[in-house]
Design a protein around this motif. Structure first.
Motif, PDB file in Angstrom:
ATOM      1  N   LEU A 151      10.862 -23.896  24.081  1.00  0.00           N
ATOM      2  CA  LEU A 151      10.664 -25.109  25.137  1.00  0.00           C
ATOM      3  C   LEU A 151      12.338 -25.873  24.871  1.00  0.00           C
ATOM      4  O   LEU A 151      13.132 -26.317  26.456  1.00  0.00           O
ATOM      5  CB  LEU A 151      10.089 -26.177  25.040  1.00  0.00           C
ATOM      6  CG  LEU A 151       8.217 -26.163  24.601  1.00  0.00           C
ATOM      7  CD1 LEU A 151       7.715 -26.816  24.231  1.00  0.00           C
ATOM      8  CD2 LEU A 151       8.398 -25.218  26.160  1.00  0.00           C
ATOM      9  N   ASN A 152      12.973 -25.053  23.585  1.00  0.00           N
ATOM     10  CA  ASN A 152      14.337 -25.887  23.634  1.00  0.00           C
ATOM     11  C   ASN A 152      15.338 -24.771  24.683  1.00  0.00           C
ATOM     12  O   ASN A 152      15.928 -25.347  25.102  1.00  0.00           O
ATOM     13  CB  ASN A 152      15.076 -25.267  22.396  1.00  0.00           C
ATOM     14  CG  ASN A 152      16.272 -26.346  22.021  1.00  0.00           C
ATOM     15  OD1 ASN A 152      16.273 -27.320  22.209  1.00  0.00           O
ATOM     16  ND2 ASN A 152      17.669 -25.404  21.886  1.00  0.00           N
ATOM     17  N   ALA A 153      14.780 -23.818  24.889  1.00  0.00           N
ATOM     18  CA  ALA A 153      15.201 -22.646  25.618  1.00  0.00           C
ATOM     19  C   ALA A 153      15.301 -23.319  27.063  1.00  0.00           C
ATOM     20  O   ALA A 153      15.924 -22.870  28.023  1.00  0.00           O
ATOM     21  CB  ALA A 153      14.850 -20.720  25.289  1.00  0.00           C
ATOM     22  N   ALA A 154      14.402 -23.397  27.341  1.00  0.00           N
ATOM     23  CA  ALA A 154      13.946 -23.714  28.750  1.00  0.00           C
ATOM     24  C   ALA A 154      14.072 -25.096  29.486  1.00  0.00           C
ATOM     25  O   ALA A 154      14.607 -25.373  30.311  1.00  0.00           O
ATOM     26  CB  ALA A 154      12.458 -23.792  29.063  1.00  0.00           C
ATOM     27  N   LEU A 155      14.347 -25.313  28.456  1.00  0.00           N
ATOM     28  CA  LEU A 155      15.102 -27.915  28.517  1.00  0.00           C
ATOM     29  C   LEU A 155      16.709 -26.682  29.076  1.00  0.00           C
ATOM     30  O   LEU A 155      17.200 -27.996  30.058  1.00  0.00           O
ATOM     31  CB  LEU A 155      15.388 -28.164  27.426  1.00  0.00           C
ATOM     32  CG  LEU A 155      15.097 -30.109  28.073  1.00  0.00           C
ATOM     33  CD1 LEU A 155      13.747 -30.270  29.066  1.00  0.00           C
ATOM     34  CD2 LEU A 155      14.783 -30.596  26.691  1.00  0.00           C
ATOM     35  N   ALA A 156      17.009 -25.789  27.942  1.00  0.00           N
ATOM     36  CA  ALA A 156      18.731 -25.283  28.575  1.00  0.00           C
ATOM     37  C   ALA A 156      18.563 -24.906  29.286  1.00  0.00           C
ATOM     38  O   ALA A 156      20.028 -25.801  30.465  1.00  0.00           O
ATOM     39  CB  ALA A 156      19.100 -24.823  27.722  1.00  0.00           C
ATOM     40  N   PHE A 157      17.542 -25.104  31.022  1.00  0.00           N
ATOM     41  CA  PHE A 157      17.622 -24.306  31.768  1.00  0.00           C
ATOM     42  C   PHE A 157      17.623 -25.707  33.198  1.00  0.00           C
ATOM     43  O   PHE A 157      17.735 -24.491  34.092  1.00  0.00           O
ATOM     44  CB  PHE A 157      17.696 -22.869  31.796  1.00  0.00           C
ATOM     45  CG  PHE A 157      18.162 -21.839  31.278  1.00  0.00           C
ATOM     46  CD1 PHE A 157      19.817 -21.244  32.234  1.00  0.00           C
ATOM     47  CD2 PHE A 157      17.788 -21.952  30.261  1.00  0.00           C
ATOM     48  CE1 PHE A 157      20.746 -20.463  31.402  1.00  0.00           C
ATOM     49  CE2 PHE A 157      18.793 -20.642  29.565  1.00  0.00           C
ATOM     50  CZ  PHE A 157      20.351 -20.274  30.128  1.00  0.00           C
ATOM     51  N   ALA A 158      16.876 -26.418  32.496  1.00  0.00           N
ATOM     52  CA  ALA A 158      16.185 -27.453  33.726  1.00  0.00           C
ATOM     53  C   ALA A 158      17.313 -28.353  34.307  1.00  0.00           C
ATOM     54  O   ALA A 158      18.365 -28.289  33.657  1.00  0.00           O
ATOM     55  CB  ALA A 158      15.254 -28.270  32.529  1.00  0.00           C
ATOM     56  N   GLU A 159      15.926 -28.564  35.399  1.00  0.00           N
ATOM     57  CA  GLU A 159      17.161 -29.956  35.794  1.00  0.00           C
ATOM     58  C   GLU A 159      17.021 -31.159  35.060  1.00  0.00           C
ATOM     59  O   GLU A 159      17.196 -31.449  33.844  1.00  0.00           O
ATOM     60  CB  GLU A 159      16.407 -29.943  37.287  1.00  0.00           C
ATOM     61  CG  GLU A 159      16.505 -28.477  38.025  1.00  0.00           C
ATOM     62  CD  GLU A 159      17.811 -28.794  38.825  1.00  0.00           C
ATOM     63  OE1 GLU A 159      18.634 -28.770  38.462  1.00  0.00           O
ATOM     64  OE2 GLU A 159      17.455 -27.766  38.669  1.00  0.00           O
ATOM     65  N   ARG A 160      17.962 -31.883  35.980  1.00  0.00           N
ATOM     66  CA  ARG A 160      17.434 -33.712  34.721  1.00  0.00           C
ATOM     67  C   ARG A 160      16.140 -33.476  34.247  1.00  0.00           C
ATOM     68  O   ARG A 160      16.310 -34.474  33.085  1.00  0.00           O
ATOM     69  CB  ARG A 160      18.182 -34.329  35.663  1.00  0.00           C
ATOM     70  CG  ARG A 160      18.313 -35.587  34.735  1.00  0.00           C
ATOM     71  CD  ARG A 160      19.119 -36.349  35.746  1.00  0.00           C
ATOM     72  NE  ARG A 160      19.600 -37.572  34.368  1.00  0.00           N
ATOM     73  CZ  ARG A 160      18.744 -39.244  34.442  1.00  0.00           C
ATOM     74  NH1 ARG A 160      17.471 -38.840  35.063  1.00  0.00           N
ATOM     75  NH2 ARG A 160      18.787 -40.258  33.657  1.00  0.00           N
ATOM     76  N   GLU A 161      15.163 -33.601  35.147  1.00  0.00           N
ATOM     77  CA  GLU A 161      13.407 -33.297  34.573  1.00  0.00           C
ATOM     78  C   GLU A 161      13.042 -32.667  34.190  1.00  0.00           C
ATOM     79  O   GLU A 161      13.143 -32.142  35.832  1.00  0.00           O
ATOM     80  CB  GLU A 161      13.316 -35.284  34.841  1.00  0.00           C
ATOM     81  CG  GLU A 161      13.052 -35.028  36.068  1.00  0.00           C
ATOM     82  CD  GLU A 161      13.150 -36.781  36.875  1.00  0.00           C
ATOM     83  OE1 GLU A 161      11.692 -37.164  37.503  1.00  0.00           O
ATOM     84  OE2 GLU A 161      13.832 -37.862  36.047  1.00  0.00           O
ATOM     85  N   ALA A 162      11.905 -32.348  34.022  1.00  0.00           N
ATOM     86  CA  ALA A 162      10.770 -31.192  34.128  1.00  0.00           C
ATOM     87  C   ALA A 162       9.455 -32.561  33.591  1.00  0.00           C
ATOM     88  O   ALA A 162       9.849 -33.281  32.603  1.00  0.00           O
ATOM     89  CB  ALA A 162      11.646 -30.071  34.305  1.00  0.00           C
TER      90      ALA A 162
END
Length: 307
Positions: A151-162
């Motif tokens: 999830l840390n990896a996914a959050l790095a590539f996310a838009e401002r919110e998800a």
């Protein structure tokens, strides 16, 4: 709300089918006092279908010398983990990956050189055999690193919110892209849709253990300012993870030609099942599995059967 380690411990303790538990005890018995834990995971766990399928287990050992002695199997399990072997118990067959307790802990965390272990153990698994309470606690602690890493990896590539399920979807797509995989493009979503409530619970608990600053606002995870550069650091490591992951897939395939009897048949079965292809293994390919595998992979890449 339960902590992440509590959720992992509860999930690992859910009883698996008796056939899987009996198989796990059989696997552990082959390694004597070196065996510490056996974990059951993958599509057979989700479907609860064992007959006619290839089960997936991880055997965790105290160390490789205790498991194998001083031979080349110990050396290559240490240099290119895991070793993978075929097993049969009664009418059931399985592939068994072997890792030491130390490697299992390390490979479930961000410093791991490849995604394969933490990507798998961010998903459900069962502790179907363990040597003692210390072995159980060691497995819980190791697996507790998997979901935060993803999830840390996914959050790095996310838009401002998800939302949390979007992060799981993105994280699994990233990890599938960092290996040579024979699954269809909808595989990440199908894994999550099997039990979305589980991924919401684990996701909310895992988000408390990631380095990227964020806030949970209702159903949304909002990314906060990142003065320490955790987002940039995470993004920078992914090109190398993707390159290394695909190279490691080929290297492990080459190693399996020497450790996995019938490995080329398993490879064909796996690809046919997940990619919808119709590979037929020829006699010369069984005789020379390494050459056959190295010949097969580029053709499958060209067709898009593996990615």
């Amino acid at each position: 709300m339960l902590s992440l380690t509590q959720l992992v411990a509860e999930e690992l303790a859910v009883p698996a089918q008796q056939g899987a538990s009996d198989f796990a005890a059989h696997i552990a018995a082959q390694y004597g006092t070196a065996a510490r834990a056996v974990l059951f995971y993958g599509s057979c766990l989700r479907s609860e279908q064992l007959e006619g399928e290839m089960l997936d287990f991880y055997l965790i050992v105290s160390d490789y010398q205790s498991a194998y002695g001083r031979g080349w199997l110990a050396t290559w399990n240490r240099r290119l983990p895991p070793n993978v072997f075929p097993f049969q118990h009664g009418d059931l067959v399985a592939k068994v990956a072997i890792l030491s307790e130390a490697d299992f802990h390390h490979l479930n965390r961000p410093a791991a050189s490849a995604v394969s272990v933490w990507a798998r153990f961010a998903q459900p698994s069962r502790l179907v055999w363990c040597a003692d309470e210390d072995a159980r606690q060691s497995a819980v602690l190791a697996i507790s690193g998997a979901a935060p890493t993803l999830l840390n990896a996914a959050l790095a590539f996310a838009e401002r919110e998800a939302n949390v399920l979007d992060l799981w979807q993105s994280g699994f797509q990233m990890t599938y892209g960092a290996e040579l995989r024979a699954e269809r493009k909808d595989r990440p979503s199908s894994v999550i849709s099997f039990d979305p409530d589980r991924y919401v619970r684990f996701g909310r608990a895992a988000l408390q253990h990631i380095t990227i600053a964020h806030e949970v606002r209702g159903d949304k995870i909002v990314i906060m300012p990142d003065p320490d550069g955790h987002i940039v650091q995470e993004k920078r490591r992914w090109p190398a993870l993707r390159r290394r992951g695909k190279l490691l897939t080929v290297a492990r395939l080459a190693k399996a030609a020497f450790t996995y009897a019938g490995g080329i048949d398993y490879l064909a079965w796996k690809i046919n099942r997940h990619a919808g292809t119709h590979i037929i293994v020829r006699p010369w390919q069984r005789k020379w599995p390494l050459i056959a595998a190295l010949f097969l992979v580029p053709k499958l890449l060209a067709k898009g059967a593996v990615r």
